[in-house]
Design a protein around this motif. Sequence first.
Motif, short mmCIF file in Angstrom:
data_model
loop_
_atom_site.label_atom_id
_atom_site.label_comp_id
_atom_site.label_asym_id
_atom_site.label_seq_id
_atom_site.Cartn_x
_atom_site.Cartn_y
_atom_site.Cartn_z
N LYS A 147 -88.59 -38.83 15.91
CA LYS A 147 -89.81 -38.04 16.07
C LYS A 147 -91.01 -38.96 16.27
O LYS A 147 -91.85 -38.73 17.14
CB LYS A 147 -90.02 -37.15 14.85
CG LYS A 147 -91.21 -36.24 14.96
CD LYS A 147 -91.33 -35.34 13.74
CE LYS A 147 -92.58 -34.48 13.85
NZ LYS A 147 -92.78 -33.64 12.66
N GLN A 148 -91.09 -40.01 15.46
CA GLN A 148 -92.19 -40.97 15.58
C GLN A 148 -92.15 -41.67 16.94
O GLN A 148 -93.19 -41.83 17.59
CB GLN A 148 -92.09 -41.99 14.45
CG GLN A 148 -93.22 -43.00 14.43
CD GLN A 148 -93.06 -44.02 13.29
OE1 GLN A 148 -92.06 -44.03 12.59
NE2 GLN A 148 -94.06 -44.87 13.15
N ALA A 149 -90.96 -42.05 17.38
CA ALA A 149 -90.84 -42.72 18.68
C ALA A 149 -91.25 -41.77 19.81
O ALA A 149 -91.91 -42.19 20.77
CB ALA A 149 -89.40 -43.19 18.89
N LYS A 150 -90.88 -40.51 19.67
CA LYS A 150 -91.27 -39.52 20.69
C LYS A 150 -92.79 -39.38 20.74
O LYS A 150 -93.38 -39.32 21.82
CB LYS A 150 -90.60 -38.18 20.37
CG LYS A 150 -90.87 -37.12 21.40
CD LYS A 150 -90.15 -35.83 21.05
CE LYS A 150 -90.45 -34.76 22.09
NZ LYS A 150 -89.79 -33.48 21.78
N GLU A 151 -93.43 -39.30 19.59
CA GLU A 151 -94.89 -39.19 19.53
C GLU A 151 -95.56 -40.43 20.13
O GLU A 151 -96.54 -40.31 20.87
CB GLU A 151 -95.34 -38.99 18.08
CG GLU A 151 -94.98 -37.63 17.53
CD GLU A 151 -95.26 -37.50 16.03
OE1 GLU A 151 -95.66 -38.50 15.40
OE2 GLU A 151 -95.07 -36.39 15.50
N GLU A 152 -95.02 -41.61 19.80
CA GLU A 152 -95.57 -42.85 20.36
C GLU A 152 -95.41 -42.88 21.87
O GLU A 152 -96.33 -43.26 22.60
CB GLU A 152 -94.89 -44.06 19.73
CG GLU A 152 -95.26 -44.29 18.28
CD GLU A 152 -94.43 -45.40 17.63
OE1 GLU A 152 -93.58 -46.01 18.31
OE2 GLU A 152 -94.65 -45.66 16.43
N ALA A 153 -94.24 -42.46 22.35
CA ALA A 153 -94.01 -42.43 23.80
C ALA A 153 -94.95 -41.43 24.48
O ALA A 153 -95.50 -41.72 25.54
CB ALA A 153 -92.55 -42.06 24.10
N GLN A 154 -95.16 -40.29 23.85
CA GLN A 154 -96.08 -39.28 24.41
C GLN A 154 -97.49 -39.84 24.48
O GLN A 154 -98.20 -39.64 25.46
CB GLN A 154 -96.03 -38.01 23.54
CG GLN A 154 -96.73 -36.84 24.16
CD GLN A 154 -96.08 -36.40 25.45
OE1 GLN A 154 -94.88 -36.46 25.61
NE2 GLN A 154 -96.89 -35.96 26.39
N GLU A 155 -97.91 -40.56 23.46
CA GLU A 155 -99.25 -41.17 23.45
C GLU A 155 -99.37 -42.22 24.56
O GLU A 155 -100.39 -42.30 25.25
CB GLU A 155 -99.55 -41.78 22.08
CG GLU A 155 -100.91 -42.43 21.98
CD GLU A 155 -102.06 -41.49 22.26
OE1 GLU A 155 -103.06 -41.95 22.84
OE2 GLU A 155 -101.96 -40.30 21.92
N ARG B 244 -83.96 -40.41 7.96
CA ARG B 244 -84.77 -41.54 8.49
C ARG B 244 -84.65 -41.63 10.00
O ARG B 244 -85.64 -41.90 10.70
CB ARG B 244 -84.34 -42.84 7.82
CG ARG B 244 -84.82 -43.01 6.40
CD ARG B 244 -84.66 -44.44 5.88
NE ARG B 244 -83.32 -44.99 6.07
CZ ARG B 244 -82.32 -44.91 5.21
NH1 ARG B 244 -82.49 -44.27 4.06
NH2 ARG B 244 -81.14 -45.45 5.47
N LYS B 245 -83.42 -41.43 10.50
CA LYS B 245 -83.20 -41.49 11.95
C LYS B 245 -83.98 -40.38 12.65
O LYS B 245 -84.65 -40.63 13.66
CB LYS B 245 -81.71 -41.34 12.25
CG LYS B 245 -81.39 -41.38 13.73
CD LYS B 245 -79.90 -41.21 13.99
CE LYS B 245 -79.61 -41.13 15.47
NZ LYS B 245 -78.20 -40.87 15.74
N ALA B 246 -83.94 -39.16 12.13
CA ALA B 246 -84.69 -38.04 12.73
C ALA B 246 -86.19 -38.31 12.69
O ALA B 246 -86.90 -38.07 13.67
CB ALA B 246 -84.35 -36.74 12.01
N LYS B 247 -86.64 -38.85 11.54
CA LYS B 247 -88.06 -39.17 11.40
C LYS B 247 -88.46 -40.25 12.40
O LYS B 247 -89.50 -40.16 13.07
CB LYS B 247 -88.34 -39.64 9.97
CG LYS B 247 -89.80 -39.91 9.69
CD LYS B 247 -90.00 -40.33 8.23
CE LYS B 247 -91.46 -40.66 7.97
NZ LYS B 247 -91.68 -41.09 6.59
#
Length: 119
Positions: free
Chosen positions: A34-42, A28-31
Amino acid sequence: MAAQTPGIQQLLQAEKKAAERVADARKRKAKRLKQAKEEAQEEIEQYRREREQQFQEIQQKYLGSKDDQVKAIDEETKVKIQDMDQRVLKQKEEVLKKLFDLVFEIKPELHQNYKIPTH
């Protein structure tokens, strides 16, 4: 065998469940990372687009668009060509007269390197 006692079995099962929960938590932490990284990239991409748009607006406001510059250069070129055409028409007759005079006025004379033979 001491490994077969119910207390040890419970401890092993509890340890197994704890390991599964830790593994699930890590997943869950890795997921989530990853989601936070994608949101930050967006968000970064959105910010970059906004700043680029602001830059384009400022550039167009103060420098004008490329189309405006091309139109100005085209107009300047047309004016210069018209000016040259007018000067050519104005001086055409005079230039032709001078050219014809040079071609048709033949003055026979000896070449400067020619030496008159002496006997």
